[in-house]
Design a protein around this motif. Sequence first.
Motif, PDB file in Angstrom:
ATOM      1  N   MET A   1       0.839  -1.190   0.000  1.00  0.00           N
ATOM      2  CA  MET A   1       0.000   0.000   0.000  1.00  0.00           C
ATOM      3  C   MET A   1       0.876   1.242   0.000  1.00  0.00           C
ATOM      4  SD  MET A   1      -3.434  -0.073   2.382  1.00  0.00           S
ATOM      5  CE  MET A   1      -2.802  -0.947   3.773  1.00  0.00           C
ATOM      6  N   GLY A   2       0.404   2.271  -0.682  1.00  0.00           N
ATOM      7  CA  GLY A   2       1.091   3.549  -0.675  1.00  0.00           C
ATOM      8  C   GLY A   2       0.561   4.452   0.423  1.00  0.00           C
ATOM      9  N   HIS A   3       1.119   5.649   0.502  1.00  0.00           N
ATOM     10  CA  HIS A   3       0.713   6.589   1.541  1.00  0.00           C
ATOM     11  C   HIS A   3      -0.777   6.907   1.470  1.00  0.00           C
ATOM     12  CE1 HIS A   3       4.621   8.556   3.185  1.00  0.00           C
ATOM     13  NE2 HIS A   3       4.703   7.248   3.154  1.00  0.00           N
ATOM     14  N   ARG A   4      -1.309   7.072   0.254  1.00  0.00           N
ATOM     15  CA  ARG A   4      -2.730   7.415   0.111  1.00  0.00           C
ATOM     16  C   ARG A   4      -3.608   6.359   0.780  1.00  0.00           C
ATOM     17  NH1 ARG A   4      -5.953  10.753  -2.638  1.00  0.00           N
ATOM     18  NH2 ARG A   4      -7.977   9.997  -3.316  1.00  0.00           N
ATOM     19  N   GLU A   5      -3.366   5.097   0.475  1.00  0.00           N
ATOM     20  CA  GLU A   5      -4.157   4.009   1.048  1.00  0.00           C
ATOM     21  C   GLU A   5      -3.894   3.869   2.545  1.00  0.00           C
ATOM     22  OE1 GLU A   5      -2.098   3.600  -1.636  1.00  0.00           O
ATOM     23  OE2 GLU A   5      -3.624   3.627  -3.213  1.00  0.00           O
ATOM     24  N   ASP A   6      -2.630   4.036   2.953  1.00  0.00           N
ATOM     25  CA  ASP A   6      -2.299   3.959   4.373  1.00  0.00           C
ATOM     26  C   ASP A   6      -3.037   5.041   5.166  1.00  0.00           C
ATOM     27  OD1 ASP A   6      -0.553   1.838   3.909  1.00  0.00           O
ATOM     28  OD2 ASP A   6       1.230   3.116   3.823  1.00  0.00           O
ATOM     29  N   LEU A   7      -3.077   6.248   4.610  1.00  0.00           N
ATOM     30  CA  LEU A   7      -3.791   7.342   5.264  1.00  0.00           C
ATOM     31  C   LEU A   7      -5.275   7.021   5.404  1.00  0.00           C
ATOM     32  CD1 LEU A   7      -2.074  10.387   3.540  1.00  0.00           C
ATOM     33  CD2 LEU A   7      -2.100   9.937   6.015  1.00  0.00           C
ATOM     34  N   LEU A   8      -5.871   6.505   4.342  1.00  0.00           N
ATOM     35  CA  LEU A   8      -7.293   6.181   4.364  1.00  0.00           C
ATOM     36  C   LEU A   8      -7.585   5.122   5.432  1.00  0.00           C
ATOM     37  CD1 LEU A   8      -9.995   6.850   2.980  1.00  0.00           C
ATOM     38  CD2 LEU A   8      -9.587   4.890   1.496  1.00  0.00           C
ATOM     39  N   GLU A   9      -6.779   4.076   5.482  1.00  0.00           N
ATOM     40  CA  GLU A   9      -6.982   3.018   6.471  1.00  0.00           C
ATOM     41  C   GLU A   9      -6.759   3.549   7.890  1.00  0.00           C
ATOM     42  OE1 GLU A   9      -8.284  -0.041   5.945  1.00  0.00           O
ATOM     43  OE2 GLU A   9      -8.555   0.768   3.921  1.00  0.00           O
ATOM     44  N   GLY A  10      -5.740   4.371   8.056  1.00  0.00           N
ATOM     45  CA  GLY A  10      -5.485   4.972   9.368  1.00  0.00           C
ATOM     46  C   GLY A  10      -6.622   5.883   9.793  1.00  0.00           C
ATOM     47  N   ALA A  11      -7.141   6.659   8.864  1.00  0.00           N
ATOM     48  CA  ALA A  11      -8.253   7.561   9.163  1.00  0.00           C
ATOM     49  C   ALA A  11      -9.506   6.773   9.548  1.00  0.00           C
ATOM     50  CB  ALA A  11      -8.533   8.464   7.965  1.00  0.00           C
ATOM     51  N   LYS A  12      -9.748   5.647   8.886  1.00  0.00           N
ATOM     52  CA  LYS A  12     -10.905   4.815   9.236  1.00  0.00           C
ATOM     53  C   LYS A  12     -10.776   4.313  10.676  1.00  0.00           C
ATOM     54  CE  LYS A  12     -11.339   1.702   5.923  1.00  0.00           C
ATOM     55  NZ  LYS A  12     -11.435   0.927   4.656  1.00  0.00           N
ATOM     56  N   ARG A  13      -9.604   3.844  11.036  1.00  0.00           N
ATOM     57  CA  ARG A  13      -9.399   3.356  12.406  1.00  0.00           C
ATOM     58  C   ARG A  13      -9.574   4.493  13.423  1.00  0.00           C
ATOM     59  NH1 ARG A  13      -5.478   0.449   9.529  1.00  0.00           N
ATOM     60  NH2 ARG A  13      -3.781   1.829  10.170  1.00  0.00           N
ATOM     61  N   CYS A  14      -9.044   5.665  13.096  1.00  0.00           N
ATOM     62  CA  CYS A  14      -9.178   6.816  13.999  1.00  0.00           C
ATOM     63  C   CYS A  14     -10.644   7.221  14.159  1.00  0.00           C
ATOM     64  CB  CYS A  14      -8.373   8.003  13.477  1.00  0.00           C
ATOM     65  SG  CYS A  14      -6.591   7.830  13.674  1.00  0.00           S
ATOM     66  N   LEU A  15     -11.395   7.220  13.067  1.00  0.00           N
ATOM     67  CA  LEU A  15     -12.809   7.580  13.154  1.00  0.00           C
ATOM     68  C   LEU A  15     -13.560   6.641  14.093  1.00  0.00           C
ATOM     69  CD1 LEU A  15     -13.841   8.500   9.496  1.00  0.00           C
ATOM     70  CD2 LEU A  15     -13.774  10.009  11.490  1.00  0.00           C
ATOM     71  N   LEU A  16     -13.316   5.362  13.947  1.00  0.00           N
ATOM     72  CA  LEU A  16     -14.018   4.395  14.792  1.00  0.00           C
ATOM     73  C   LEU A  16     -13.612   4.518  16.250  1.00  0.00           C
ATOM     74  CD1 LEU A  16     -13.958   1.292  12.433  1.00  0.00           C
ATOM     75  CD2 LEU A  16     -15.930   2.741  12.999  1.00  0.00           C
ATOM     76  N   GLU A  17     -12.384   4.910  16.474  1.00  0.00           N
ATOM     77  CA  GLU A  17     -11.881   5.031  17.842  1.00  0.00           C
ATOM     78  C   GLU A  17     -12.244   6.371  18.477  1.00  0.00           C
ATOM     79  OE1 GLU A  17     -10.352   3.667  21.219  1.00  0.00           O
ATOM     80  OE2 GLU A  17     -10.297   2.462  19.388  1.00  0.00           O
ATOM     81  N   LYS A  18     -12.101   7.469  17.718  1.00  0.00           N
ATOM     82  CA  LYS A  18     -12.214   8.806  18.303  1.00  0.00           C
ATOM     83  C   LYS A  18     -13.341   9.660  17.742  1.00  0.00           C
ATOM     84  CE  LYS A  18      -7.510   9.658  19.720  1.00  0.00           C
ATOM     85  NZ  LYS A  18      -6.574  10.746  19.836  1.00  0.00           N
ATOM     86  N   GLY A  19     -13.855   9.330  16.569  1.00  0.00           N
ATOM     87  CA  GLY A  19     -14.857  10.179  15.939  1.00  0.00           C
ATOM     88  C   GLY A  19     -14.210  11.289  15.122  1.00  0.00           C
ATOM     89  N   PHE A  20     -15.044  12.120  14.518  1.00  0.00           N
ATOM     90  CA  PHE A  20     -14.555  13.195  13.650  1.00  0.00           C
ATOM     91  C   PHE A  20     -13.858  14.301  14.426  1.00  0.00           C
ATOM     92  CE2 PHE A  20     -17.840  11.518  10.776  1.00  0.00           C
ATOM     93  CZ  PHE A  20     -17.129  11.474   9.605  1.00  0.00           C
ATOM     94  N   VAL A  21     -14.516  14.809  15.434  1.00  0.00           N
ATOM     95  CA  VAL A  21     -14.035  16.005  16.125  1.00  0.00           C
ATOM     96  C   VAL A  21     -12.734  15.753  16.873  1.00  0.00           C
ATOM     97  CG1 VAL A  21     -14.599  17.709  17.909  1.00  0.00           C
ATOM     98  CG2 VAL A  21     -16.346  16.982  16.295  1.00  0.00           C
ATOM     99  N   PRO A  97     -19.956  -0.533  20.343  1.00  0.00           N
ATOM    100  CA  PRO A  97     -19.514   0.804  20.750  1.00  0.00           C
ATOM    101  C   PRO A  97     -18.732   1.534  19.661  1.00  0.00           C
ATOM    102  CG  PRO A  97     -18.186  -0.876  21.813  1.00  0.00           C
ATOM    103  CD  PRO A  97     -19.287  -1.587  21.082  1.00  0.00           C
ATOM    104  N   LYS A  98     -18.185   0.806  18.699  1.00  0.00           N
ATOM    105  CA  LYS A  98     -17.425   1.450  17.639  1.00  0.00           C
ATOM    106  C   LYS A  98     -18.188   1.409  16.315  1.00  0.00           C
ATOM    107  CE  LYS A  98     -12.865   0.741  19.567  1.00  0.00           C
ATOM    108  NZ  LYS A  98     -11.530   0.213  19.365  1.00  0.00           N
ATOM    109  N   SER A  99     -19.511   1.416  16.389  1.00  0.00           N
ATOM    110  CA  SER A  99     -20.318   1.429  15.176  1.00  0.00           C
ATOM    111  C   SER A  99     -20.066   2.727  14.423  1.00  0.00           C
ATOM    112  CB  SER A  99     -21.801   1.325  15.512  1.00  0.00           C
ATOM    113  OG  SER A  99     -22.576   1.585  14.369  1.00  0.00           O
TER     114      SER A  99
END
Length: 195
Positions: A1-21, A97-99
């Motif tokens: 995976m390149g940076h673009r895909e890595d960022l997307l996957e990382g962002a998905k994990r962060c959203l589920l853990e922390k939310g947008f704000v 809880p991480k829906s």
Amino acid sequence: MGHREDLLEGAKRCLLEKGFVRTTARDIVKESKTNLASIGYHYGSKDVLLAQAYVALVEGASETFDGTERAQSGTAPGSLDRFHEVFSNVIATMGGPKSMWRLSMEIVAMGDQMPELRDHLRTAQIEGARGFVPMVLGGEESDVTDEDLETIGRFYMTLMTGIIAQWVFDPEHAPTADQMTKALRRIMEAAKDAG
């Protein structure tokens, strides 16, 4: 995976853990093992990246109630059985809880503070409404007319938004697919009796 895909996957994990704000650009970089400059280079901004990550999460969940399963289900398009089947599958994605659906409520509550994110997701919501029509009524998404989108598609999205809100705030009393189908049946019977 390149940076673009890595960022997307990382962002998905962060959203589920922390939310947008609560998700920061540094959180995404740490989770994706990339660098801050990559966010701007590949996505333009953290908000655009988070919006695309949310859309990817929704698309992943929609595979459980769309596509091949629909074609193999054997329920008649437009039937109450199809309605029940689709909403059973939608509701099955609500728990936990991480829906990702709690993120939808965050957007509703905080949308005016996240205009770039809100604007990007508005387009995704329109496409979601378009996708609901063939899920329940059959046919292909490419055949959904603007009128179908603005009426039937938005009706189903309104139902889904209401279900999401109830699952976020009171999951013990949120409606089941059985209850929703029973209600729809009674509404249809009352409309038929009314003439």
